[in-house]
Design an enzyme around this catalytic site. Structure first.
Site, PDB file in Angstrom:
ATOM      1  N   ASP A 159      25.953  37.398  -3.441  1.00  0.00           N
ATOM      2  CA  ASP A 159      26.113  37.113  -2.008  1.00  0.00           C
ATOM      3  C   ASP A 159      27.468  36.471  -1.705  1.00  0.00           C
ATOM      4  O   ASP A 159      28.089  35.854  -2.560  1.00  0.00           O
ATOM      5  CB  ASP A 159      25.003  36.175  -1.538  1.00  0.00           C
ATOM      6  N   GLU A 160      27.836  36.589  -0.447  1.00  0.00           N
ATOM      7  CA  GLU A 160      28.984  35.878   0.132  1.00  0.00           C
ATOM      8  C   GLU A 160      30.237  35.900  -0.742  1.00  0.00           C
ATOM      9  O   GLU A 160      30.807  34.841  -1.041  1.00  0.00           O
ATOM     10  CB  GLU A 160      28.584  34.424   0.413  1.00  0.00           C
ATOM     11  N   VAL A 161      30.655  37.077  -1.148  1.00  0.00           N
ATOM     12  CA  VAL A 161      31.877  37.144  -1.943  1.00  0.00           C
ATOM     13  C   VAL A 161      33.065  37.144  -0.986  1.00  0.00           C
ATOM     14  O   VAL A 161      33.203  38.022  -0.133  1.00  0.00           O
ATOM     15  CB  VAL A 161      31.909  38.407  -2.816  1.00  0.00           C
ATOM     16  N   GLU A 184      23.681  41.659   0.279  1.00  0.00           N
ATOM     17  CA  GLU A 184      25.051  42.184   0.396  1.00  0.00           C
ATOM     18  C   GLU A 184      25.336  43.278  -0.624  1.00  0.00           C
ATOM     19  O   GLU A 184      26.078  44.205  -0.362  1.00  0.00           O
ATOM     20  CB  GLU A 184      26.096  41.078   0.215  1.00  0.00           C
TER      21      GLU A 184
END
EC number: 3.2.1.52
Lengths: 432, 447
Positions: free
Chosen positions: B245-247, B298
């Site tokens: 997530d959230e890269v 994601e």
């Protein structure tokens, strides 16, 4: 050795609004001296001293050379606990008093009874807690409990101001005092439910006199908090006898006048008992005649009544003000809400310097709808610390980064002292 | 107190609860898994009550129910009503996420929480064990990870600690699914593993700070191969959560070697492709150890190629119903977390909003809906540690627990309120400091 010099200690007395809390602390090579005018300043200075002492990697205690001259900005720095929505065991109250002292709070506003329960054991009216407490055996404060709280507070330089909130917020008084509350009517019949204290009966005022006689002697502080907030007129309106009274008194349909009548009589009673009083802002908003030294407690915050306006109005009318509106700590939200509490500037309202001098301080409130001993401590601390600093320190002390650094360190100190204060943000304490 | 009337003492007595597990292999020596049977049949009648379950996991659930049926009268006697209960969970994956990176959680907290989970029939402990802020997992192959990455040398989970958690959970029918979130959320990994993270650049020069795991180096995949070999053997569950997530692509974009790699691979300027390239490699590595994979949404959204049984965890609150449709529509199992971020505290009875969630309220066929295997209540750790974990999680998470176990039509809020209050008092009696639901008191709380 820390030498403590106090000019006029007053160790056997109770702290009051005028107590001197200033102190001077000098730490130099060879000598450490704490001096204060009164014992209350010594207590504050000792707390500061305890926070200055550090410990190095070898376990050695050390302290920096320092010279401190300190005194509080506001004389009334309070915390409200609500023991009616949920009973709080004695140990929770005493622990809170400890942590209040670590934060230099000096007033414990004990909102002791309310609608849901009446835990206060009255010697004059034992039925009140017998019928009104959640459980008359296990969920009460005996006379000895109350004395213990008052003395424990005193030893920490904390005043105990009890609040017996009337005429609203009194449902739990009903079972133990039949005839005290107004019976509500539906069409022409009593509905079986009750409303605020019945303001038209003589028995009401006899009761109130006796109860407050007891409360005045049990609680040594000069001030009592008499409540007076959120009086719902629906029940009064429904009651034919009250409607008749309204007509008699020529009050028309203005029930605020009836509320004022009650409050005025209550204030007279309490005055004659030699006590001063604090009241919630509605008493002022509803034009009740109050004594000049009445303290108005400002708590409402909404678009209709922004608290800054209220502070201006209250002080313009010449009354002393206490601020709580932006400090309802029971209103939790996600994130570092301590910052909002810290940023509050109590004197940021339109008024003359004389007006602003009428603001004697404020209180952080921890209403109890969703709070009991399982979550009280982490919900209170370290967030209430932000309010404590705002009320003690100079108005110029507002750098957020610095406050964060000190408050997060203080939180670790609290942990080290056995207090389950919650984290401010990510990280860890050395003493974890 | 008076003596009980004579007639009352001739009341029927329950002398025994017989537990019968029907499967040839009851499962007592194995680990619970997604397909475990948690159904049970409970008959309470005098003199012997019978609890029947196919596997031991169902017996655990039935014992919990039985314990909740027993109540105390005013004389201190324990009573239970004659009952017949046929029960089984609606969803097979009912989890709690704890985050031990933003704040270290002592073992005691984790174990107490497993107790509370069992009281609420939760069966998955999603252990978000490491992240940016700290790396408390003591790795056998790579001891430097926690040596350098933990908050401090005593704020770690040793192999013995981890084994204890896994066994404690197992005995309660709870799976432990560890999450080693990469390539983002890995700042703490870089302290103990040089060259793992991407060096960020500014104006042609390294800035000294680092970004996500470096996806272009062979050393990265050598490391991950070895690391996940350990994880696969330490954690017995069939699944490992790989995060994803959230890269944040900023650092990758700044790094000249990464830019060069993008060109060579023909990814253009679409760094989501680089992310997918990385994740696919990790998924392959973990696959080779015969572990199933769970990933945050994601990874699916950015169109990485996933193995067929990869579980997608939907966490973004915005349009999560739509996301559930997409994920299940593409044929992947889904776990719902989005409406159940319990770290998002607010004033009032927010348990109701968690209770009102209907996981299958998303556009999709019957087949698709079968792919929603369950959900998780998440307690991210930014503002949570041992001082406030229990009251913050409980009894709010209980609302999620019931939503995931009970039938779809169990929705009456007033009834739930009454039962939740009772259940909260029950948890208090059992040593779980669950916070109050609303005004009131518990009979057994003390002075």
């Amino acid at each position: 050795q820390l030498l403590v010099y106090v000019a006029m200690p007053g160790c056997d007395g109770f702290p009051n609004l005028d107590s001197k809390e200033s102190y001077k602390l000098i730490v130099s090579k060879g000598s450490m001296l704490l001096s204060a005018e009164a014992i209350w300043g010594v207590l504050r200075g000792l707390e500061t001293f305890s926070q200055l002492v550090g410990r190095d990697e070898n376990g050695t205690y050390y302290i920096n050379e320092t010279e401190i001259v300190d005194f509080p900005r506001f004389p009334h720095r309070g915390l409200l606990l609500d023991t009616s929505r949920h009973y709080l065991p004695l140990r929770a109250i005493l622990e809170t008093l400890d942590v209040m002292a670590y934060n230099k709070f000096n007033v414990f506003h004990w909102h002791i009874v309310d609608d849901p329960s009446f835990p206060y054991e009255s010697s004059t009216f034992p039925e009140l807690s017998k019928k009104g407490a959640f459980n008359a055996m296990t969920h009460v404060y005996t006379a000895s409990d109350v004395r213990a709280v008052i003395e424990y507070a005193r030893l920490h330089g904390i005043r105990v101001i009890p609040e017996f909130d009337t005429p609203g917020h009194t449902l739990s008084w009903g079972p133990g005092a039949p005839g005290l509350l107004t019976p509500c009517y539906v069409v022409q019949e009593p509905s079986g439910t009750y409303g605020p204290i019945n303001p038209i009966l003589n028995s009401t005022y006899e009761f109130v006199t006796s109860l407050f006689q007891e409360v005045s002697s049990v609680f040594p502080d000069f001030f009592l908090h008499l409540g007076g907030d959120e009086v719902d007129f629906t029940c009064w309106r429904s009651n034919p006898k009250i409607r008749a009274f309204m007509k008699e008194m020529d009050f028309g349909d203005d029930y605020k006048k009836l509320e004022s009548l009650y409050i005025q009589r209550l204030l007279e009673i309490v005055s004659s008992l030699g006590k001063g009083y604090i009241v919630w802002q509605e008493v002022f908003d509803n034009d009740v005649e109050v004594r000049p030294d009445t303290i108005i407690h400002v708590w409402k915050e909404n678009l209709l009544t922004p608290y800054k306006e209220e502070m201006a109005n209250v002080t313009r009318a010449g009354y002393h003000a206490l601020l709580s509106a932006p400090w309802y700590l029971n209103r939790i939200s996600y994130g570092q809400d301590w910052m909002e509490a810290y940023r509050v500037e109590p004197l940021d309202f339109r008024g003359s310097p004389e007006q602003k001098a009428l603001v004697i301080g404020g209180e952080a409130c921890m209403w109890g709808e969703y709070v009991d001993v399982t979550n009280l401590t982490p919900r209170l601390w370290p967030r209430a610390g932000a309010v404590a600093e705002r009320l003690w320190s100079n108005s110029t002390v507002r750098n957020m980064d610095d406050a964060y650094a000190r408050l997060s360190e203080f939180r670790c100190t609290l942990l080290g002292r056995g207090v389950q204060a919650e984290p401010l943000y990510v990280g860890y304490c050395e003493n974890e | 107190w008076g003596r009980r009337p004579l007639a009352a003492r001739a009341e029927p007595e329950l002398s025994e609860l017989q537990v019968v597990i029907e499967a040839p292999d009851p499962g007592c020596d194995s680990f619970p898994h997604l397909g475990s049977s948690e159904a049970y049949h409970l008959t309470v009648t005098e003199p012997v009550a019978v609890l029947k379950a196919y596997e031991v996991w169902g017996a655990l659930r039935g014992l919990e129910t039985f314990s909740q049926l027993v109540h105390e009268d005013d004389y201190g006697s324990f009573l239970v009503n004659e009952s017949e209960i046929n029960d089984f969970p609606r969803f097979a994956h009912r989890g709690i996420l704890l985050d031990t990176s933003r704040h270290y959680l002592p073992l005691k907290s984790i174990l107490t929480n497993l107790d509370a989970m069992a009281f609420n029939k939760f069966n998955v402990f999603h252990w978000h064990i490491v992240d940016d802020q700290s790396f408390p997992y003591q790795s056998i192959y790579f001891p430097e990870l926690s040596d350098k990455g933990a908050y401090s040398c005593n704020l770690i989970y040793t192999p013995a600690d981890v084994r204890l958690v896994i066994e404690y959970a197992r005995l309660r029918g709870i799976r432990v699914i560890p999450e080693f979130d990469t390539p983002g959320h890995t700042q703490s990994w870089g302290k103990g593993q040089k060259d793992l993270l991407t060096p960020c650049y500014n104006g042609g020069q390294p800035t000294g700070s680092f970004g996500p795991v470096n996806p272009i180096l062979n050393t990265t995949y050598d490391f991950m191969t070895k690391f996940f070999k350990e994880i696969s053997s330490v954690f017995p569950d069939a699944y490992i959560h790989l995060g994803g997530d959230e890269v944040d692509f900023t650092c990758w974009k700044s790094n000249p070697e990464v830019k060069e790699f993008m060109k060579k691979q023909g990814f253009g300027s679409d760094y989501a492709k680089l992310e997918s390239y990385y994740i696919q490699n990790i998924l392959d590595i973990v696959s080779s150890y015969n572990k199933g994979q769970i990933i945050w949404q994601e990874v699916f959204d950015h169109k990485a190629q996933l193995k067929p049984d990869t579980v997608v965890q939907v966490w973004m609150a915005n349009s999560y119903a739509h996301e559930l449709s997409s994920v299940t529509g593409a044929g992947f199992p889904a776990v719902l977390a989005a409406p159940w971020y319990l770290d998002y505290i607010s004033y009032g009875q927010d348990w109701k909003k968690y209770y009102r969630v209907e996981p299958l309220d998303f556009p999709g066929s019957e087949e698709q809906k079968k792919l929603l295997i369950g959900g998780e209540a998440c307690l991210w750790g930014e503002f949570v540690d041992a001082t406030n974990l229990t009251p913050r999680l409980w009894p709010r998470a209980s609302a999620v627990g019931e939503r995931l176990w009970s039938s779809r039509d169990v929705t009456d809020l007033q009834d739930a309120y009454r039962r939740l209050r009772n259940h909260r008092c029950r948890m208090l009696r059992r040593g779980i400091a669950a916070e109050p639901v609303f005004v009131g008191y518990c009979a057994h709380e003390g002075r």
